[in-house]
Design a protein around this motif. Structure first.
Motif, PDB file in Angstrom:
ATOM      1  N   ILE A 132     -55.376  -4.070 -35.341  1.00 47.25           N
ATOM      2  CA  ILE A 132     -55.792  -3.880 -36.731  1.00 47.25           C
ATOM      3  C   ILE A 132     -55.241  -5.145 -37.744  1.00 47.25           C
ATOM      4  O   ILE A 132     -56.544  -5.855 -37.953  1.00 47.25           O
ATOM      5  CB  ILE A 132     -54.924  -2.674 -37.055  1.00 47.25           C
ATOM      6  CG1 ILE A 132     -55.849  -1.169 -36.608  1.00 47.25           C
ATOM      7  CG2 ILE A 132     -55.653  -2.589 -38.751  1.00 47.25           C
ATOM      8  CD1 ILE A 132     -55.131   0.033 -37.140  1.00 47.25           C
ATOM      9  N   VAL A 133     -54.063  -5.720 -37.605  1.00 50.37           N
ATOM     10  CA  VAL A 133     -54.124  -6.887 -37.795  1.00 50.37           C
ATOM     11  C   VAL A 133     -55.158  -8.009 -37.798  1.00 50.37           C
ATOM     12  O   VAL A 133     -55.746  -8.919 -38.063  1.00 50.37           O
ATOM     13  CB  VAL A 133     -52.443  -6.941 -37.575  1.00 50.37           C
ATOM     14  CG1 VAL A 133     -52.773  -8.700 -37.896  1.00 50.37           C
ATOM     15  CG2 VAL A 133     -51.630  -6.216 -38.773  1.00 50.37           C
ATOM     16  N   GLY A 134     -55.788  -7.495 -35.743  1.00 45.47           N
ATOM     17  CA  GLY A 134     -55.978  -8.704 -35.435  1.00 45.47           C
ATOM     18  C   GLY A 134     -57.922  -8.724 -36.236  1.00 45.47           C
ATOM     19  O   GLY A 134     -58.214 -10.187 -35.936  1.00 45.47           O
ATOM     20  N   VAL A 135     -58.290  -7.195 -36.177  1.00 47.23           N
ATOM     21  CA  VAL A 135     -59.646  -6.918 -37.717  1.00 47.23           C
ATOM     22  C   VAL A 135     -59.182  -7.840 -38.332  1.00 47.23           C
ATOM     23  O   VAL A 135     -60.067  -8.760 -38.785  1.00 47.23           O
ATOM     24  CB  VAL A 135     -59.842  -5.576 -37.533  1.00 47.23           C
ATOM     25  CG1 VAL A 135     -61.044  -5.863 -38.144  1.00 47.23           C
ATOM     26  CG2 VAL A 135     -59.564  -5.207 -36.338  1.00 47.23           C
ATOM     27  N   LEU A 136     -58.372  -7.862 -39.191  1.00 51.62           N
ATOM     28  CA  LEU A 136     -58.094  -8.556 -40.477  1.00 51.62           C
ATOM     29  C   LEU A 136     -57.859  -9.949 -40.269  1.00 51.62           C
ATOM     30  O   LEU A 136     -58.685 -10.302 -41.015  1.00 51.62           O
ATOM     31  CB  LEU A 136     -57.023  -8.282 -41.428  1.00 51.62           C
ATOM     32  CG  LEU A 136     -56.612  -6.583 -41.636  1.00 51.62           C
ATOM     33  CD1 LEU A 136     -55.431  -5.870 -41.867  1.00 51.62           C
ATOM     34  CD2 LEU A 136     -57.627  -6.168 -42.622  1.00 51.62           C
ATOM     35  N   LEU A 137     -57.319 -10.428 -39.598  1.00 53.39           N
ATOM     36  CA  LEU A 137     -57.541 -12.111 -39.134  1.00 53.39           C
ATOM     37  C   LEU A 137     -59.194 -12.684 -38.740  1.00 53.39           C
ATOM     38  O   LEU A 137     -59.323 -13.410 -39.298  1.00 53.39           O
ATOM     39  CB  LEU A 137     -56.835 -11.875 -38.228  1.00 53.39           C
ATOM     40  CG  LEU A 137     -55.092 -12.061 -38.338  1.00 53.39           C
ATOM     41  CD1 LEU A 137     -53.754 -12.699 -37.451  1.00 53.39           C
ATOM     42  CD2 LEU A 137     -54.516 -12.850 -39.581  1.00 53.39           C
ATOM     43  N   LEU A 138     -59.584 -11.480 -38.018  1.00 54.89           N
ATOM     44  CA  LEU A 138     -61.010 -11.578 -37.541  1.00 54.89           C
ATOM     45  C   LEU A 138     -61.636 -12.452 -38.764  1.00 54.89           C
ATOM     46  O   LEU A 138     -62.833 -13.135 -38.598  1.00 54.89           O
ATOM     47  CB  LEU A 138     -60.990 -10.914 -36.474  1.00 54.89           C
ATOM     48  CG  LEU A 138     -62.996 -11.447 -35.760  1.00 54.89           C
ATOM     49  CD1 LEU A 138     -62.819 -12.770 -34.928  1.00 54.89           C
ATOM     50  CD2 LEU A 138     -62.892 -10.024 -35.352  1.00 54.89           C
ATOM     51  N   VAL A 139     -61.532 -11.451 -39.091  1.00 52.60           N
ATOM     52  CA  VAL A 139     -63.041 -11.074 -40.422  1.00 52.60           C
ATOM     53  C   VAL A 139     -62.603 -12.002 -41.541  1.00 52.60           C
ATOM     54  O   VAL A 139     -63.446 -12.652 -42.571  1.00 52.60           O
ATOM     55  CB  VAL A 139     -63.401  -9.274 -41.097  1.00 52.60           C
ATOM     56  CG1 VAL A 139     -63.290  -8.923 -40.054  1.00 52.60           C
ATOM     57  CG2 VAL A 139     -61.763  -8.690 -42.416  1.00 52.60           C
ATOM     58  N   SER A 140     -61.386 -12.493 -41.443  1.00 53.08           N
ATOM     59  CA  SER A 140     -61.134 -13.356 -42.568  1.00 53.08           C
ATOM     60  C   SER A 140     -61.282 -14.719 -42.234  1.00 53.08           C
ATOM     61  O   SER A 140     -61.595 -15.792 -43.917  1.00 53.08           O
ATOM     62  CB  SER A 140     -59.359 -13.752 -42.626  1.00 53.08           C
ATOM     63  OG  SER A 140     -58.713 -14.420 -41.710  1.00 53.08           O
ATOM     64  N   GLY A 141     -61.867 -15.231 -40.987  1.00 56.91           N
ATOM     65  CA  GLY A 141     -62.413 -16.210 -40.721  1.00 56.91           C
ATOM     66  C   GLY A 141     -61.587 -17.865 -41.323  1.00 56.91           C
ATOM     67  O   GLY A 141     -60.450 -17.546 -40.453  1.00 56.91           O
ATOM     68  N   ASN A 142     -61.826 -18.694 -42.067  1.00 53.57           N
ATOM     69  CA  ASN A 142     -60.819 -19.826 -42.264  1.00 53.57           C
ATOM     70  C   ASN A 142     -60.138 -19.593 -43.150  1.00 53.57           C
ATOM     71  O   ASN A 142     -59.350 -20.628 -43.547  1.00 53.57           O
ATOM     72  CB  ASN A 142     -61.964 -20.689 -42.821  1.00 53.57           C
ATOM     73  CG  ASN A 142     -62.129 -21.619 -40.546  1.00 53.57           C
ATOM     74  OD1 ASN A 142     -61.714 -20.920 -40.083  1.00 53.57           O
ATOM     75  ND2 ASN A 142     -63.543 -21.784 -40.805  1.00 53.57           N
ATOM     76  N   GLY A 143     -60.261 -18.980 -43.637  1.00 52.36           N
ATOM     77  CA  GLY A 143     -59.578 -17.912 -45.164  1.00 52.36           C
ATOM     78  C   GLY A 143     -59.484 -16.639 -45.252  1.00 52.36           C
ATOM     79  O   GLY A 143     -60.195 -15.902 -45.356  1.00 52.36           O
ATOM     80  N   PHE A 144     -58.595 -16.475 -46.207  1.00 53.95           N
ATOM     81  CA  PHE A 144     -58.331 -15.057 -46.618  1.00 53.95           C
ATOM     82  C   PHE A 144     -59.490 -14.057 -47.662  1.00 53.95           C
ATOM     83  O   PHE A 144     -59.622 -14.489 -48.542  1.00 53.95           O
ATOM     84  CB  PHE A 144     -57.013 -13.958 -46.469  1.00 53.95           C
ATOM     85  CG  PHE A 144     -55.876 -14.445 -45.621  1.00 53.95           C
ATOM     86  CD1 PHE A 144     -56.184 -13.435 -44.399  1.00 53.95           C
ATOM     87  CD2 PHE A 144     -55.168 -15.093 -45.583  1.00 53.95           C
ATOM     88  CE1 PHE A 144     -54.708 -13.609 -43.651  1.00 53.95           C
ATOM     89  CE2 PHE A 144     -54.283 -15.390 -45.036  1.00 53.95           C
ATOM     90  CZ  PHE A 144     -54.371 -14.359 -43.342  1.00 53.95           C
TER      91      PHE A 144
END
Length: 303
Positions: A132-144
């Motif tokens: 789930i943390v991976g999904v959050l990082l993935l959708v953040s792109g190059n910034g949150f």
């Protein structure tokens, strides 16, 4: 089963995972050519024709009233899942779509354990949290930042697909039916639903599709739908269910490779880290769940 047969099953299952991984890019291209429901309508009309041929030559075509009802109900839920997925692919990248939908691997055992009231071990939830943390990082792109609508729709599709898979497994448990017949009904239901959902858009898109678009649609219908189903039916009899699950679980890896190499998708360093966490967390969660299931069904020793 000899070594050659086992390897053949593995190769075929990897082929299924690869075509599923490629389906996101193929769908992404098609959403630029026609309406979402027209794409799905054409895909499942073609698949229904192919499934009719498969059903005609099938030795087991048993389908009673309950089997027909199951096919209709789960055809409707499948239509809902594919609608969310296709709209999600339209609004996000093929790479993101393939990775986020893989969360189904994490969500399904949780829902099944709730249904059966048999909770999973703590280590499973640690692995799930990593994914789930991976999904959050993935959708953040190059910034949150907040995920776009496409990412949100793909996550919704993963949740609905998990509910669909769990309910299908529970409601068909102990019931003998023809998988080919039920799948044929599901395919026809999806074709009808998608066609009626946007009749003007379907006819307008059909008339504007190029030969290349129709070839893409045939690929989605024949390879990603019918071929995938038939291989799973065959392979599960040649190898273990755990091995089938593991090999099909490589789908997000193929989605990333195809999205980046053929679709020109770009992942920033946070996206790369997120992708690794999703794949690693999902695989670890899957392994824990399979081991837990084996322990649950093992008979007690003499005592």
């Amino acid at each position: 089963m000899n070594f050659l047969t086992r390897n053949k099953a593995d190769i075929m299952l990897l082929g299924v995972a690869a075509v599923w991984g490629s389906s996101y890019l193929a769908t992404k291209v098609l959403t630029e050519r026609g309406s979402v429901f027209a794409i799905l309508s054409a895909r499942f009309l073609i698949a229904a024709v192919i499934m009719l041929a498969v059903w005609s030559f099938s030795k087991n075509r048993r389908l009673d009233r309950r089997g027909f009802f199951i096919g209709v109900v789960f055809g409707l839920t499948q239509a809902g899942i594919l609608s969310l997925e296709t709209w999600g692919v339209k609004l996000t990248s093929a790479t993101n779509a393939g990775l986020i939908i893989s969360m189904t691997i994490v969500f399904t055992p949780i829902l099944e354990s709730l249904w059966l009231r048999k909770w999973l071990p703590r280590t499973y939830f640690i692995a799930a949290t990593v994914a789930i943390v991976g999904v959050l990082l993935l959708v953040s792109g190059n910034g949150f930042h907040a995920p776009n609508w496409g990412d949100a729709l793909m996550l919704g599709a993963a949740i609905v697909r998990s509910i669909h898979v769990t309910a299908l497994g529970r409601l068909t448990s102990g019931y003998s039916y023809s998988s080919v017949s039920v799948t044929f009904v599901q395919t026809v239901v999806c074709a009808v639903v998608f066609t009626l959902a946007d009749v003007p858009g379907v006819f307008a898109s059909y008339s504007s599709f190029t030969i290349g678009d129709w070839l893409d649609l045939f690929y989605l219908a024949a390879a990603c739908t019918v071929f995938a189903f038939l291989v799973q039916l065959w392979a599960v009899r040649q190898t273990s269910a755990a091995r089938v699950s593991l090999l099909l679980g490589t789908e997000p890896i193929w989605a990333v490779l195809i999205g980046i190499t053929l679709g020109s998708d770009v992942l920033g360093w946070l996206g790369v880290l997120g992708a690794l966490l999703i794949i690693g967390g999902s695989y670890r969660a899957q392994a824990i769940e399979l081991k837990h299931r084996v322990v649950q069904v093992m008979p007690a020793g003499p005592g």
